[in-house]
Scaffold this active site. Sequence first.
Site, PDB file in Angstrom:
ATOM      1  N   SER A  70       0.842  -1.196   0.000  1.00 25.69           N
ATOM      2  CA  SER A  70       0.000   0.000   0.000  1.00 25.69           C
ATOM      3  C   SER A  70       0.874   1.242   0.000  1.00 25.69           C
ATOM      4  O   SER A  70       1.987   1.231   0.529  1.00 25.69           O
ATOM      5  CB  SER A  70      -0.913  -0.001   1.229  1.00 25.69           C
ATOM      6  OG  SER A  70      -1.797   1.098   1.187  1.00 25.69           O
ATOM      7  N   ASP A  71       0.368   2.296  -0.614  1.00 28.82           N
ATOM      8  CA  ASP A  71       1.057   3.571  -0.611  1.00 28.82           C
ATOM      9  C   ASP A  71       0.011   4.675  -0.647  1.00 28.82           C
ATOM     10  O   ASP A  71      -1.084   4.485  -1.190  1.00 28.82           O
ATOM     11  CB  ASP A  71       2.003   3.699  -1.807  1.00 28.82           C
ATOM     12  CG  ASP A  71       2.968   4.855  -1.625  1.00 28.82           C
ATOM     13  OD1 ASP A  71       3.896   4.714  -0.810  1.00 28.82           O
ATOM     14  OD2 ASP A  71       2.781   5.895  -2.269  1.00 28.82           O
ATOM     15  N   GLN A  72       0.352   5.826  -0.087  1.00 30.75           N
ATOM     16  CA  GLN A  72      -0.610   6.928  -0.026  1.00 30.75           C
ATOM     17  C   GLN A  72       0.086   8.262  -0.255  1.00 30.75           C
ATOM     18  O   GLN A  72       1.202   8.470   0.214  1.00 30.75           O
ATOM     19  CB  GLN A  72      -1.284   6.956   1.345  1.00 30.75           C
ATOM     20  CG  GLN A  72      -2.334   8.045   1.492  1.00 30.75           C
ATOM     21  CD  GLN A  72      -2.895   8.091   2.902  1.00 30.75           C
ATOM     22  OE1 GLN A  72      -2.212   8.471   3.837  1.00 30.75           O
ATOM     23  NE2 GLN A  72      -4.140   7.676   3.039  1.00 30.75           N
ATOM     24  N   GLY A 107      -3.196   3.664  -2.750  1.00 30.36           N
ATOM     25  CA  GLY A 107      -3.074   2.521  -3.652  1.00 30.36           C
ATOM     26  C   GLY A 107      -2.865   1.255  -2.850  1.00 30.36           C
ATOM     27  O   GLY A 107      -2.152   1.249  -1.843  1.00 30.36           O
TER      28      GLY A 107
END
Length: 197
Positions: A70-72, A107
């Site tokens: 995950s990435d933000q 994501g």
Amino acid sequence: MHPPPLILASTSPYRRNLLARLGLLFQTDSPAIDERPLPSESAVALVQRLAEAKARAVAKRHPDALIIGSDQVACLDGAILGKPGGRDAAIAQLERAAGHKVIFQTGVCLLDARAQQAHTFVEPYCVHFRNLSRAQIEGYIERERPYDCAGSFKAEGLGIALFARLEGDDPTALIGLPLIRLVPLLESFGHCPLGAV
């Protein structure tokens, strides 16, 4: 048949705490990838690419696992706001955000390392910030020190006092891991928080 081991490709305590809410057994592993954006890369493309890159980096060490990457990022008027890293940058971010709408793009990639099959999505969430004085911003920063958080706040803590309103389908997306959309994907691999499907 047992589901594959579940690995969270992250060292983020926020993501770890969110995933722990589901009551599933999982491990964490650091992806250690380059998170710099590519030239002209949109926020959506960036978080989708990084979420998958994190999952694939960890898959090399866990070839039989189901891996969550995950990435933000936060976006204000089209500009990407990263993690501030320190006090001055955090104050500057919140001064820019005050009275404006900031869109968080998170994501997620669920990678079946056995088949090298990736399921990705991006979950948006909008934060409308209150008009804030410099003193309010500094007071908040001193109390929570949100230097490792995109957008310079912790919504699960005092950061909620910075907002006028929130818009989105999944409030956990704001903290960094959208559980509402993730749960059905996990269930399809036998990781069922509510028991058998």
